[in-house]
Write an enzyme that holds these catalytic residues in place. Structure first.
Site, mmCIF file in Angstrom:
data_model
loop_
_atom_site.group_PDB
_atom_site.id
_atom_site.type_symbol
_atom_site.label_atom_id
_atom_site.label_comp_id
_atom_site.label_asym_id
_atom_site.label_seq_id
_atom_site.Cartn_x
_atom_site.Cartn_y
_atom_site.Cartn_z
ATOM 1 N N ASN A 101 0.859 -1.191 0.000
ATOM 2 C CA ASN A 101 0.000 0.000 0.000
ATOM 3 C C ASN A 101 0.890 1.235 0.000
ATOM 4 O O ASN A 101 2.006 1.206 0.520
ATOM 5 C CB ASN A 101 -0.890 0.005 1.254
ATOM 6 C CG ASN A 101 -1.840 1.192 1.287
ATOM 7 O OD1 ASN A 101 -2.439 1.544 0.259
ATOM 8 N ND2 ASN A 101 -1.988 1.818 2.448
ATOM 9 N N SER A 130 4.780 6.737 2.638
ATOM 10 C CA SER A 130 5.369 5.433 2.975
ATOM 11 C C SER A 130 4.764 4.361 2.090
ATOM 12 O O SER A 130 3.552 4.358 1.854
ATOM 13 C CB SER A 130 5.046 5.055 4.432
ATOM 14 O OG SER A 130 5.370 6.093 5.334
ATOM 15 N N ASP A 139 -2.855 0.533 7.945
ATOM 16 C CA ASP A 139 -1.671 1.394 7.807
ATOM 17 C C ASP A 139 -0.559 1.087 8.820
ATOM 18 O O ASP A 139 0.184 1.976 9.225
ATOM 19 C CB ASP A 139 -2.069 2.885 7.913
ATOM 20 C CG ASP A 139 -3.057 3.297 6.824
ATOM 21 O OD1 ASP A 139 -3.019 2.710 5.735
ATOM 22 O OD2 ASP A 139 -3.859 4.205 7.069
#
Ligand code: GRF
Length: 204
Positions: A101, A130, A139
């Site tokens: 991701n 990131s 996340d």
């Protein structure tokens, strides 16, 4: 040859950056039929597919349909690129170690939404993005690569977001390339990149 499937929900500029970097994108799948990125992908001759979350009563049913669509392409890597759905733990574990991701903050700061507004409100002097492996906790997966940008005095959300987005496009393509080249090793939740620097510092 190894290849990847990219999941989007909207604009798809990160997906576009992956394609333009020459990465082997076998298909682009969206949970929204009106995602602008679908037209770009189709125009490049890439297979596209829509799995609308509205057609399924539960998250589990949606995730099962999504997994079926993904697995039809037998990808080595699944890349979430602005894919705005919370995924079930079952789905995430199915793609454990092969789903990435891109997140618009320097994790672990500012997981979740509205990262640029929250960075401005917090007064941080560096912000960024990131690329991380996806794990069931939103996340929070092992970080592959980060890029930092300065927060400037006259920044508003839009200006800061644009500066971060330019870096997103660079690091996502790099991280996906490293994955496909088998340069990423996860040891105790920490990613090691074989022979490469895993950070990008802003160079104005
Ligand atoms: C990007 O900022 C990404 O980091 C976040 O959502 C945005 C999607 O933009 N998760 P795009 O669809 O890739 O243009």
């Amino acid at each position: 040859m190894k290849d990847m499937v990219v999941l989007i929900s909207g604009r798809g500029s990160n997906m576009q950056a992956l394609v333009e970097a020459g990465l082997p994108v076998a298909a682009v799948i969206s949970n929204r039929a009106d995602a602008a990125g679908l037209a770009y992908a189709a125009g490049r001759g890439i297979a596209t597919s829509v799995v609308s979350h509205r057609d399924y009563a539960t998250r589990e049913a949606f995730d099962a349909a999504l997994a079926q669509a993904i697995d039809g392409f037998r990808p080595d890597l699944v890349a979430l690129a602005g894919f705005m759905r919370i995924l079930t733990a079952g789905f995430v574990l199915r793609y454990r170690g092969r789903m990435l991701n891109i997140h618009p903050s320097l994790l672990p700061a500012f997981p979740g939404l509205d990262t640029h507004a929250r960075a401005l409100a917090a007064g941080v002097k560096l912000h960024g993005c990131s690329v991380h492996f996806v794990t069931p906790e939103l996340d929070h997966g092992p970080i592959v690569m980060q890029a930092a940008v300065p927060v400037l005095p006259r920044d508003d959300e839009a200006r800061l977001a644009a500066r971060v987005l330019a870096q997103e496009h660079r690091i996502y393509a790099q991280a996906a390339r490293w994955f496909l080249d088998e340069k990423l090793v996860i040891e105790s939740g920490v990613v090691r990149v074989k022979g490469e620097p895993p950070q990008q510092l802003y160079a104005p």
